[in-house]
Design an enzyme around this catalytic site. Structure first.
Site, PDB file in Angstrom:
ATOM      1  N   GLU A   1       7.587   1.663  -1.252  1.00  0.00           N
ATOM      2  CA  GLU A   1       6.386   2.329  -0.726  1.00  0.00           C
ATOM      3  C   GLU A   1       6.611   3.275   0.443  1.00  0.00           C
ATOM      4  O   GLU A   1       5.643   3.675   1.100  1.00  0.00           O
ATOM      5  CB  GLU A   1       5.301   1.298  -0.362  1.00  0.00           C
ATOM      6  CG  GLU A   1       4.786   0.555  -1.578  1.00  0.00           C
ATOM      7  CD  GLU A   1       3.615  -0.362  -1.295  1.00  0.00           C
ATOM      8  OE1 GLU A   1       3.245  -0.528  -0.133  1.00  0.00           O
ATOM      9  OE2 GLU A   1       3.070  -0.908  -2.270  1.00  0.00           O
TER      10      GLU A   1
HETATM   11  C1  BMA Z   1       2.661  -4.141  -1.466  1.00  0.00           C
HETATM   12  C2  BMA Z   1       4.005  -4.688  -1.090  1.00  0.00           C
HETATM   13  C3  BMA Z   1       4.031  -5.388   0.210  1.00  0.00           C
HETATM   14  C4  BMA Z   1       2.745  -6.043   0.526  1.00  0.00           C
HETATM   15  C5  BMA Z   1       1.813  -6.094  -0.640  1.00  0.00           C
HETATM   16  C6  BMA Z   1       0.492  -6.693  -0.329  1.00  0.00           C
HETATM   17  O1  BMA Z   1       2.450  -2.881  -1.206  1.00  0.00           O
HETATM   18  O2  BMA Z   1       4.966  -3.743  -1.241  1.00  0.00           O
HETATM   19  O3  BMA Z   1       4.432  -4.549   1.216  1.00  0.00           O
HETATM   20  O4  BMA Z   1       2.988  -7.294   0.995  1.00  0.00           O
HETATM   21  O5  BMA Z   1       1.608  -4.846  -1.094  1.00  0.00           O
HETATM   22  O6  BMA Z   1      -0.217  -5.940   0.597  1.00  0.00           O
END
Ligand code: BMA
Length: 910
Positions: free
Chosen positions: A483
């Protein structure tokens, strides 16, 4: 002192069982390895001796970290209980020192012998002092450091003292932030100091995990004594497209220290499958190069290629077997062929490709994996580290986790970029059990800096970790980060995909592009050219990471984002959804274990301060409540029932995603969705999170609904309402016809067509339990292999006008035998008037292998529990749960460990 390139064979192959040789004329001695894991002590480096932590104490285990050692001495409360996380924060802002002594082995006095201290993992800012000499200053937890200590080691038989001081990674991180004020620091989760430090990012706290800043020797330490050793064993494996033959080229790197051998060393390479020897060849080293100008090590290489006809191919679990060939490389001492050092690795022969090509009737390109020419719908989950205290995760716990995923019909696990490059035991389990791995590099959710020393550290980190993991057949993709491109988009950091001048990226406010698109890309193309490298997860080809038609996406518009209804997951599909999720509370026993007073704790209620503390997601109160309130007629009391409601809601939500996205796996040229990975499989502590199994490996109910959706053969239904004006006035609100229709499809994820299948539909009135419909809507159809097939669409059957109280079940049957079932309910579930199921029957089958469940009225979400959970939880195991029951049908779920004395109870939607 000379720092050696951290070329690591396999950290698990230490203490080789190779007989010690006399030195020979060739100068190659038997490799000797001493694991330095005894007699370690620790203390706070900067504490008063009277403080309790300022005196030397023995470590609790080795490898280790400071929290584990403080816990072993009961100097801190368990950080996983109650709010103790807060009480242990001071640990992360202190310096800690570890010391041990070890005796120099006789091998070191062999002529020409050099000695190397190998540190497989130091967490993180470590100053290592051997016999009073500083031999290493480390700053990257992910790099195994190796130091030539020949000149500072005591003579053979004498003691050495090794002392390692760990600085506060948290404070050092902030020092680096301050040192580089021009960088645009920022991240989601944790704080910016983490971006400056090469340490597991979740240690700063995440939206499912506590902030626990560990330090310590987290992986083994060895003293290696040798003249030459095998430094790496790698493979170039080509399986012919016909699958009829394979070529395995084994590449061996030999590192020579100290006195170089007089002649080129020879290496024997043996290949075997089980007990059967497949091939063997002895080869001479063919090239010599100085690896690094500042190193005393000389690297020579040897290679042997093997042609294997009719190879035993490695497949993901449901598609075939997982044969693993053992390749052993033996460095031969001299003409006597005696072994001086040997290493073996297990490899699997398979073709693995990521298929990205145009698809029919839709824009964009596919994104799915093909293994041995079989297109795979990659249903699975995302993985976070299984504990905040990694050194205590046993190999068997790794195995159990992967087995749990496998038993849940999961095909793929994604190792997420905010954790660690996992332990070999994790990948070994994936290889053995046949679970595909998507591997991230360890970057996540932020704008990472890229100053020159950091870039070099990252290059080394990437190189060595790729080397350590590249033989695992389970790993089919590497991705640059988690991300970080989405963070870039949110912050509008500079990025021009068309600009391919890598150096210029360093001058933008998104310098990490250089890491993902240059450093990691280069490392992958040189070390694993046959494995697909993806710049990030998600990545959509450089334009928009939310583009559903290219690459992978993280679909967070359920829960985060626009908070869509989960019933609408079909509209949220993409070519490959590598993250999506919904929270639920963990098992009640997991909650009881983390409450300081257990079942008697005054905070043992929904949304209590302690339960909220064990949920790290921003806005979790509203988000959980939103999805519950939209769907369930629920209450917070008693806590057991609230746990059930959240788990039922999560189970419905996640199953709906798998069902609807798998529907878009429509066969060759129509792979509109090639995979769905739920966020997240596991937890790192007892917590309410998106996990489908909690910290103690206890499945939440969603684990079972996901398992059912990922079964080889499934049937699905959607229900939708339409309104059409039937009169002549298009504005009329009265002359309209409302219709509620269902669509039914079957998904055959096996590689065989299935002929002669009937689709049977039945309906009941939810309130009376009366059956209102039964029909074989399709007879003798073929469900083509490896795709979903649309079967029927019609108005909700049963009494007209009663759609909102009609439950519809669809079955796949063959020769009268049920192959798949699915029960579709009017939604939202909270509007249903569900009768009390007075004759719900839950009994152990005569042969004791199943629990038979039946009722004369429809029941939503029957969860079978044990009356005596305390005594029987570890003995009695269900292979399914949370079942929708309809009249006239007995559903049997598998059980092991139950006896006639076992008492079951049931919970269900009310
Ligand atoms: C995603 C993951 C984590 C996070 C999850 C829940 O984007 O990559 O970084 O824990 O969402 O928010």
């Amino acid at each position: 002192m000379v720092l050696l390139p951290p070329r690591l064979d396999d950290p698990t192959t230490d203490d080789q069982a190779v007989p010690l040789l006399n030195n020979t004329s060739s100068g190659i001695m038997a490799f000797h390895s001493l694991t330095v894991d005894q007699g370690w002590q620790f203390k706070q480096a900067d504490a008063e001796e009277t403080s309790g932590v300022g005196e030397w104490r023995s470590v609790g285990q080795f490898p280790t970290n400071v929290h584990l050692d403080l816990l072993a001495h009961k100097l801190i409360p368990d950080p996983y209980i109650g709010k103790n996380e807060e009480a242990v924060q001071w640990i992360g802002e202190r310096r800690w020192v570890y010391k041990a002594s070890f005796v120099t082995p006789p091998a070191s006095s062999a002529a020409g012998a050099a000695s190397v201290l190998a540190f497989d993992g130091l967490d993180t800012f470590a100053t290592v002092v051997l016999n009073g000499h500083t031999i290493l200053e480390s700053d990257n937890m992910f790099i195994p450091y190796r130091v030539d200590v020949t000149s500072s080691l005591s003579p053979a038989g004498k003691e050495n003292t090794l002392e390692i001081t760990f600085d506060s990674a948290y404070l050092r991180g902030w020092q680096l932030v301050d040192k580089y004020p021009d960088h645009k620091w920022g991240c989601w989760n944790g704080d910016s100091s983490r971006l400056a430090v090469r340490k597991a990012q979740y240690h700063w706290g995440w939206d499912w995990g506590p902030a626990l800043m560990t330090c310590g020797p987290w992986r083994p330490i060895r003293l290696e004594t040798y003249t030459s050793k095998i430094a790496d064993l790698s493979f170039e494996t080509v399986v012919d497209k016909s699958l009829a033959s394979a070529t395995v080229k084994a590449n061996v790197e030999i590192e020579t220290l100290g006195t170089a051998p007089s002649s080129s060393p020879r290496v024997r390479i043996d290949v075997s499958l089980g007990d059967v020897a497949v091939a063997s060849e002895t080869v001479a080293t063919v090239a010599t190069k100085n690896d690094k100008g500042d190193s005393t090590a000389t690297i020579t290489t040897a290679a042997a290629a093997f042609h294997i006809s009719s190879p035993a191919l490695w497949y993901p679990a449901r598609y075939g077997e997982q044969p693993l060939y053992t390749v052993r490389a033996t460095l031969l001492a001299d003409t006597t062929d005696e072994p001086a050092h040997e290493i073996s690795k297990k490899i699997g022969l398979r073709r693995a490709e990521l298929i990205q090509r145009p698809i029919k009737d839709q824009p964009g390109t596919s994104f799915f994996f093909e293994v041995n020419n079989i297109p795979i719908f990659s249903g699975g989950s995302d993985w976070i580290p299984a504990d905040n205290f990694i050194p205590r995760i046993s190999d068997s716990r790794y195995y159990d986790w992967v087995k749990l995923a496998l038993d849940g019909n999961q095909v793929m696990i994604r190792v997420w970029g905010g954790g660690i490059y996992e332990e070999q035991a994790f990948y070994d389990a994936c290889d053995e059990l046949g679970v595909l791995v998507w591997q991230d590099f360890m970057f996540g959710c932020g704008n990472y800096p890229a100053w020159p020393e950091l870039r070099e550290s990252i290059r080394l980190e990437a190189e060595v970790n790729v080397r350590m993991l590249r033989h695992h057949p389970s790993i089919v993709i590497w991705a640059g980060n988690n991300e970080d491109y989405q963070y870039r988009e949110e912050q509008n950091l500079e990025y021009d995909y068309a600009n391919k001048d890598a150096e210029s990226w360093l001058t933008t406010d998104f310098p990490a592009r250089y890491i993902y698109e240059k450093i990691l890309a280069d490392v992958c193309s040189s070390l694993i050219p046959d494995t697909y490298y993806h710049y990030g997860s998600p990545w959509g080809g450089g334009v928009d990471t939310h583009d559903p038609t290219v690459g992978d996406t993280h679909q967070w518009n359920v829960w985060h984002g626009s908070q869509e209804r989960y019933q609408d997951f079909d509209k949220l599909v993409s070519r490959f959804v590598s993250e999506f999720g919904m929270e639920a509370l963990p098992h009640i026993k997991t909650i009881d274990a983390m409450l300081p007073l257990g079942r008697r704790d005054p905070d043992r209620y929904a949304q209590s301060s302690t339960l909220d503390f064990h949920n790290k997601a921003t806005g979790h109160e509203r988000r959980l409540a939103l999805y519950l309130v939209e769907n369930m007629r629920y209450g917070p009391d008693p806590l057991e029932q609230y746990v059930y409601y959240t788990q039922l809601m999560q189970a419905e939500c996640l199953a709906s995603a798998y069902r609807l996205w798998k529907r878009q796996w429509k066969g060759p040229g129509r792979e509109y969705c090639g995979g769905a990975l739920v966020w997240q499989l596991n937890d790192c502590w007892p917590v309410t999170s998106w996990s489908i199994c909690d910290f103690y490996l206890r499945p939440k109910h969603s684990y079972y609904t996901v398992k059912r959706e990922m079964a080889p053969l499934t049937i699905g239904i959607t229900r939708s309402e339409t309104e059409k004006v039937v009169g002549s006035n298009p504005h009329s609100r009265v002359d309209v016809k409302k219709e509620t229709t269902i669509e039914i499809w079957g998904s055959n994820l096996t590689v065989e067509d299935l002929a002669g299948v009937d689709c049977v539909v039945r309906a009941w009135d939810v309130e009376t339990g009366q059956q209102t419909y039964e029909k074989t809507v399709e007879a003798g159809i073929v469900l083509e292999a490896n795709r979903s097939t649309e079967l029927a669409a019609f108005a909700v059957p049963g009494e007209p006008g009663h759609e909102a109280r009609t439950v519809v079940a669809a079955y796949l049957e063959k020769d009268g035998k049920q192959l798949a079932r699915y029960v579709n309910w009017p939604e939202p579930l909270k509007y249903l008037h569900l009768p009390e199921p007075k004759d719900l029957s839950v009994v152990l089958s005569a042969d004791g292998t199943g629990v038979e469940i039946s009722s004369s009225v429809p029941i939503k979400g029957v969860a079978i529990e044990l009356e005596d959970d305390e005594a029987e939880e570890d003995v009695v195991r269900f292979d399914d749960n949370l079942i929708d029951i309809v009249p006239g049908e007995t559903v049997t779920i598998g059980v092991t460990g139950a006896t006639s004395a076992t008492k079951f109870k049931a919970r269900y939607l009310q």
